[in-house]
Design an enzyme around this catalytic site. Structure first.
Site, short mmCIF file in Angstrom:
data_model
loop_
_atom_site.label_atom_id
_atom_site.label_comp_id
_atom_site.label_asym_id
_atom_site.label_seq_id
_atom_site.Cartn_x
_atom_site.Cartn_y
_atom_site.Cartn_z
N HIS A 101 12.51 17.52 -26.72
CA HIS A 101 13.88 17.01 -26.59
C HIS A 101 14.56 17.44 -25.29
O HIS A 101 15.43 16.72 -24.78
CB HIS A 101 14.71 17.47 -27.80
N ASN A 131 10.51 11.84 -26.56
CA ASN A 131 10.91 13.07 -27.22
C ASN A 131 9.74 13.72 -27.95
O ASN A 131 9.53 14.94 -27.87
CB ASN A 131 12.06 12.80 -28.20
N ASP A 135 19.19 -0.12 -23.92
CA ASP A 135 18.49 0.84 -24.76
C ASP A 135 17.19 1.25 -24.07
O ASP A 135 16.41 0.39 -23.63
CB ASP A 135 18.18 0.23 -26.13
N ASP A 169 16.35 14.96 -22.77
CA ASP A 169 17.70 15.10 -22.20
C ASP A 169 17.68 14.86 -20.69
O ASP A 169 18.59 14.24 -20.14
CB ASP A 169 18.26 16.49 -22.50
N GLU A 212 20.09 6.92 -27.24
CA GLU A 212 19.56 6.42 -25.97
C GLU A 212 20.13 5.05 -25.62
O GLU A 212 19.58 4.33 -24.79
CB GLU A 212 18.03 6.33 -26.04
#
Length: 314
Positions: free
Chosen positions: A196, A191, A183, A200, A226
């Site tokens: 965002h 973010n 994770d 990405d 994630e």
């Protein structure tokens, strides 16, 4: 099948005069011609990887005649189709039906006009081009069904299917399977701070680094958001610890380049090895143990690997 340039075609005929005549004719109109003087040789050429997929086959040949060659080709389970134009002096309806039922796509009776031969071969090329487009579309659909659109890793359903398969194999082979549940630390902060789209970008770079950190035959999947799930075959003890640390360091050792500038990120990892078990159990039991280990890594300050005790799961 390429639409431009020379196209490979196999011409099979035991009459050397006829073979040379057809070869010259086809070379003149732009084909790359491969020849065979008997049916067995022709069948072997058509079964060769990268061989011609367009063929002009004479009905009467030694060792293997045209219809038998058609049957042999059609009995193979090839991914790519071979178009067969059967050349014959037989003109009865019954003979034509025999040839088509054997697997020929079309037929041409001797003597033939060169323009008719060219037209029928063009039909075969169009059919092969259409088949190539269908295969490409099928592969694209398969890829979309099994891979994550953003990272190109295995998607959640696919990686869990691979895990089930590996666990079944481990029972048969009495071997081990290790899992890494990973994770990205503070991903929400990335973010919120950078947006965002940059998030990405981080996911894409992390995915590439995870693939580079494992072996070619290991599987990496996007488990969700994630989170990533890595399935390591035959990896235990020191090997697992080395592999898990390589995965962790692959993220935190270097900043991640993004359009918003370099971003430093880290990853917490929950690891578990499953071995010496004889009864199939739900994968959720093992995933829960890995998730618990991941939670402990987060609680201990993140950017850490915590190893679960698989015996708790089995």
């Amino acid at each position: 099948m390429p639409g431009d340039g020379e196209v490979k075609i196999l011409v099979a005929d035991d009459d050397p005069v006829s073979l040379r005549m057809i070869e010259r004719m086809l070379r003149h109109i732009g084909y790359e011609v491969i020849t065979a003087d008997n049916g067995r040789k022709a069948a072997d050429i058509l079964s060769t990887a990268g061989g011609p997929r367009l063929s002009l086959i004479d009905w009467m040949m030694p060792q293997l005649d045209g219809p038998d060659l058609c049957r042999e080709v059609r009995d193979r389970n090839d991914d790519l189709y071979t178009y067969i134009l059967l050349l014959t002096a037989k003109q009865s309806r019954e003979d034509v039906v025999i040839g088509l039922k054997a697997g020929a796509d079309d037929y041409l009776t001797k003597p033939f006009h060169p323009a008719e031969l060219e037209a029928r071969l063009n039909t075969g090329r169009r059919i092969l081009q259409l088949e190539d487009k269908l295969v490409e579309a099928r592969e694209e659909m398969r890829l979309k069904a099994t891979h994550d659109g953003l990272t190109s890793l295995w998607n959640r359903a696919a990686i869990l299917t691979l895990l089930r398969s590996e666990l079944s194999r481990s029972i048969r082979d009495r071997s081990a399977v290790s899992l890494l549940l990973c994770d990205i630390d503070h991903f929400k902060r990335i973010n919120d701070t950078h947006g965002h789209l940059v998030g990405d970008e981080v996911l894409q770079v992390v995915s590439d680094r995870l693939l580079d950190a494992v072996r070619m035959y290991d599987a990496v999947g996007r488990y969700g958001g994630e989170e990533f799930l890595i399935v390591l075959t035959g990896c235990v003890d020191d090997d697992l610890r080395n592999r898990a640390e390589q995965v962790r360091k692959a993220i935190s050792s270097f900043p991640i380049p993004t359009t918003s500038g370099p971003i430093f990120a880290s990853m917490s990892v929950g690891a578990i090895t499953i071995e010496n078990w004889e009864t199939a159990l739900p994968i959720e039991l093992f995933l829960k143990q890995a998730d618990n280990a991941l939670y402990q890594a987060k609680a201990a300050g993140r950017d850490k690997v915590v190893y679960a005790n698989y015996q708790l799961a089995v």
